[in-house]
Design a protein around this motif. Structure first.
Motif, mmCIF file in Angstrom:
data_model
loop_
_atom_site.group_PDB
_atom_site.id
_atom_site.type_symbol
_atom_site.label_atom_id
_atom_site.label_comp_id
_atom_site.label_asym_id
_atom_site.label_seq_id
_atom_site.Cartn_x
_atom_site.Cartn_y
_atom_site.Cartn_z
ATOM 1 N N GLY A 12 0.785 -1.224 0.000
ATOM 2 C CA GLY A 12 0.000 0.000 0.000
ATOM 3 C C GLY A 12 0.816 1.271 0.000
ATOM 4 N N THR A 13 2.108 1.180 -0.324
ATOM 5 C CA THR A 13 2.963 2.355 -0.320
ATOM 6 C C THR A 13 4.014 2.192 -1.396
ATOM 7 N N GLY A 14 4.891 3.184 -1.514
ATOM 8 C CA GLY A 14 5.968 3.102 -2.491
ATOM 9 C C GLY A 14 7.258 2.627 -1.852
ATOM 10 N N TRP A 15 8.144 2.105 -2.687
ATOM 11 C CA TRP A 15 9.474 1.731 -2.222
ATOM 12 C C TRP A 15 10.498 2.225 -3.231
ATOM 13 N N SER A 16 11.727 2.410 -2.774
ATOM 14 C CA SER A 16 12.781 2.830 -3.675
ATOM 15 C C SER A 16 14.111 2.283 -3.183
ATOM 16 N N ALA A 17 15.036 2.145 -4.093
ATOM 17 C CA ALA A 17 16.405 1.719 -3.776
ATOM 18 C C ALA A 17 17.354 2.552 -4.622
ATOM 19 N N ARG A 18 18.275 3.225 -3.965
ATOM 20 C CA ARG A 18 19.330 3.978 -4.652
ATOM 21 C C ARG A 18 20.658 3.291 -4.331
ATOM 22 N N PHE A 19 21.459 3.044 -5.336
ATOM 23 C CA PHE A 19 22.679 2.296 -5.094
ATOM 24 C C PHE A 19 23.731 2.656 -6.139
ATOM 25 N N MET A 20 24.974 2.366 -5.776
ATOM 26 C CA MET A 20 26.103 2.605 -6.660
ATOM 27 C C MET A 20 26.422 1.307 -7.405
ATOM 28 N N VAL A 21 26.412 1.375 -8.745
ATOM 29 C CA VAL A 21 26.686 0.209 -9.577
ATOM 30 C C VAL A 21 28.154 0.241 -10.005
ATOM 31 N N PRO A 22 28.947 -0.736 -9.582
ATOM 32 C CA PRO A 22 30.361 -0.744 -9.972
ATOM 33 C C PRO A 22 30.514 -1.072 -11.454
ATOM 34 N N PRO A 23 31.621 -0.647 -12.072
ATOM 35 C CA PRO A 23 31.819 -0.928 -13.510
ATOM 36 C C PRO A 23 31.925 -2.409 -13.817
ATOM 37 N N SER A 24 32.216 -3.221 -12.813
ATOM 38 C CA SER A 24 32.335 -4.664 -13.036
ATOM 39 C C SER A 24 30.982 -5.375 -13.036
ATOM 40 N N ALA A 25 29.897 -4.637 -12.768
ATOM 41 C CA ALA A 25 28.574 -5.266 -12.716
ATOM 42 C C ALA A 25 28.191 -5.817 -14.082
ATOM 43 N N PRO A 26 27.533 -6.973 -14.124
ATOM 44 C CA PRO A 26 27.143 -7.546 -15.423
ATOM 45 C C PRO A 26 26.097 -6.683 -16.111
ATOM 46 N N PRO A 27 26.069 -6.664 -17.437
ATOM 47 C CA PRO A 27 25.063 -5.890 -18.174
ATOM 48 C C PRO A 27 23.650 -6.330 -17.790
ATOM 49 N N ARG A 66 15.107 -6.692 4.073
ATOM 50 C CA ARG A 66 15.271 -7.673 2.997
ATOM 51 C C ARG A 66 15.783 -7.002 1.719
ATOM 52 N N LEU A 67 15.361 -5.769 1.474
ATOM 53 C CA LEU A 67 15.866 -5.053 0.306
ATOM 54 C C LEU A 67 17.366 -4.816 0.426
ATOM 55 N N THR A 68 17.799 -4.360 1.588
ATOM 56 C CA THR A 68 19.233 -4.082 1.746
ATOM 57 C C THR A 68 20.051 -5.369 1.680
ATOM 58 N N LEU A 69 19.548 -6.464 2.235
ATOM 59 C CA LEU A 69 20.271 -7.731 2.168
ATOM 60 C C LEU A 69 20.337 -8.262 0.734
ATOM 61 N N CYS A 70 19.300 -8.024 -0.040
ATOM 62 C CA CYS A 70 19.299 -8.432 -1.448
ATOM 63 C C CYS A 70 20.385 -7.680 -2.217
ATOM 64 N N LEU A 71 20.495 -6.382 -1.980
ATOM 65 C CA LEU A 71 21.543 -5.608 -2.641
ATOM 66 C C LEU A 71 22.928 -6.080 -2.205
ATOM 67 N N ASP A 72 23.070 -6.372 -0.922
ATOM 68 C CA ASP A 72 24.355 -6.879 -0.426
ATOM 69 C C ASP A 72 24.761 -8.162 -1.146
ATOM 70 N N ARG A 73 23.784 -9.062 -1.333
ATOM 71 C CA ARG A 73 24.090 -10.348 -1.971
ATOM 72 C C ARG A 73 24.612 -10.178 -3.392
ATOM 73 N N HIS A 74 24.245 -9.073 -4.013
ATOM 74 C CA HIS A 74 24.667 -8.828 -5.392
ATOM 75 C C HIS A 74 25.834 -7.849 -5.465
ATOM 76 N N GLY A 75 26.521 -7.687 -4.341
ATOM 77 C CA GLY A 75 27.729 -6.888 -4.329
ATOM 78 C C GLY A 75 27.511 -5.395 -4.342
ATOM 79 N N LEU A 76 26.287 -4.946 -4.069
ATOM 80 C CA LEU A 76 25.972 -3.513 -4.083
ATOM 81 C C LEU A 76 25.902 -3.018 -2.643
ATOM 82 N N ARG A 77 27.051 -2.848 -2.037
ATOM 83 C CA ARG A 77 27.120 -2.545 -0.609
ATOM 84 C C ARG A 77 26.890 -1.072 -0.316
#
Length: 339
Positions: free
Chosen positions: A31-46, A186-197
């Motif tokens: 019933g609300t909005g969510w957002s995630a802002r993160f830094m994508v390293p150049p090594s991230a897959p396309p 859970r959102l922050t842990l998901c980003l962590d798992r993908h190397g987006l600390r």
């Protein structure tokens, strides 16, 4: 008046990899909005960002499927409808949330209670017979007393060894004061798992941040204030911290015995809080803790709540309505974050 600035004592100096670029994803859930802002390293897959949006939404969908009191097929709704004496086996997510919520219930001697759904419904803050719909009226004292008597005989118990929950009969869970914070975690842990600390995530005004931006600055957020108050709000460096605010201005109706009836109910009395607390903000390592504790401290009030926060080193700020305006008080742990 200068803004107060809150900064955690320990700052990790590691910057995002050179060439990292900022990216933002957003959507809706609960019933609300969510957002995630993160830094994508150049090594991230396309195409990482597109896949991440689906993964982040799936994290939120899982919380809804298990813990929503609006969805009739959610695990929570099935527990609420289960016959007396039923033991419900819990998946990991639901177990983590109810385990923490019941610990806060016990620690606050019932000032916080995830099984207060019958009271929430009675006062019009649940999914049916809403306070903002035509024909709603505040419950009479005898109706409140009847629900309190039923709740007293229907105490939910968690079997931590077998990870299952007892439905004693008629108990109604409402995890709205903790599940959203857990979803942010859970959102922050998901980003962590993908190397987006290096990121900050938000859902419905509750936030958690980690790392820094490309310029080395932390993720700055403004502490939520009370509408129409002209006091400058503090800003917080969300670096390994989460923040949540409980306020009497979000959902309420008036008057009830000459007072505003806030959606924050005292499970010990069955009535809306009556000590003029306008808002409580909590900073904590997890958003689940910040979410639940901001509600618990609001119920406890500016005196008992502040004492509770002091005893447990909780970083909390109270805004209380007085005739001359809002009065602020804060715990030692909050003041220790001030720059």
């Amino acid at each position: 008046m200068e803004r107060a600035v809150l900064i955690p004592a320990a700052i990790d100096p590691v910057l995002p990899p050179s060439g990292s670029r900022p990216h933002t994803l957003a959507g809706t859930s609960m019933g609300t909005g969510w957002s995630a802002r993160f830094m994508v390293p150049p090594s991230a897959p396309p195409g990482l960002e597109g896949g991440l949006r689906r993964l982040l939404q799936a994290e939120l969908d899982l919380v809804v499927a298990q813990m929503s009191h609006w969805e009739p097929d959610s695990l929570l709704s099935r527990f609420n409808a289960a016959p007396a004496g039923s033991w419900i086996d819990l998946p990991d997510a639901f177990y983590d949330v109810i385990d923490y919520a019941l610990r806060v219930r016990d620690d606050t001697h019932g000032a916080y209670d995830p099984a207060a759904g019958a009271l929430v419904n009675l006062w019009g803050f649940g999914p049916v017979r809403r306070y903002d719909q035509a024909g709603f009226y505040a419950p009479a004292a005898d109706a409140v007393a009847a629900v309190m008597a039923q709740r007293g005989a229907a105490r939910v118990e968690l079997d931590r060894e077998r990870r299952r929950l007892l439905q004693p009969g008629g108990a109604l869970l409402d995890l709205s004061s903790v599940a959203k914070g857990y979803a942010v975690d859970r959102l922050t842990l998901c980003l962590d798992r993908h190397g987006l600390r290096h990121h900050v995530v938000e859902a419905g005004g509750e936030l958690r941040g980690a790392g820094v931006k490309e310029d080395g600055q932390p993720w700055w957020v403004e502490v939520e204030g009370v509408p129409d108050a002209d006091t400058p709000q503090a800003v917080v460096a969300l670096h390994g911290l989460a923040i949540a605010t409980s306020g009497d201005y979000r959902r309420y109706f008036e008057p009830v015995q000459g007072r505003r009836a806030s959606h924050t109910l005292d499970p010990r009395t069955g009535w809306p809080i009556a000590h003029d607390t306008a808002s409580v903000t909590v900073l904590a390592p997890t958003c689940m803790a910040a979410d639940a504790l901001s509600t618990a401290l609001t119920v406890l009030g500016p005196e008992d709540g502040l004492a509770f926060a002091e005893e447990r080193a909780i970083a909390a700020r109270f805004l209380v309505r007085r005739s001359a305006g809002l009065v602020e008080s804060s715990s030692s742990a909050w003041r220790q974050l001030l720059e």
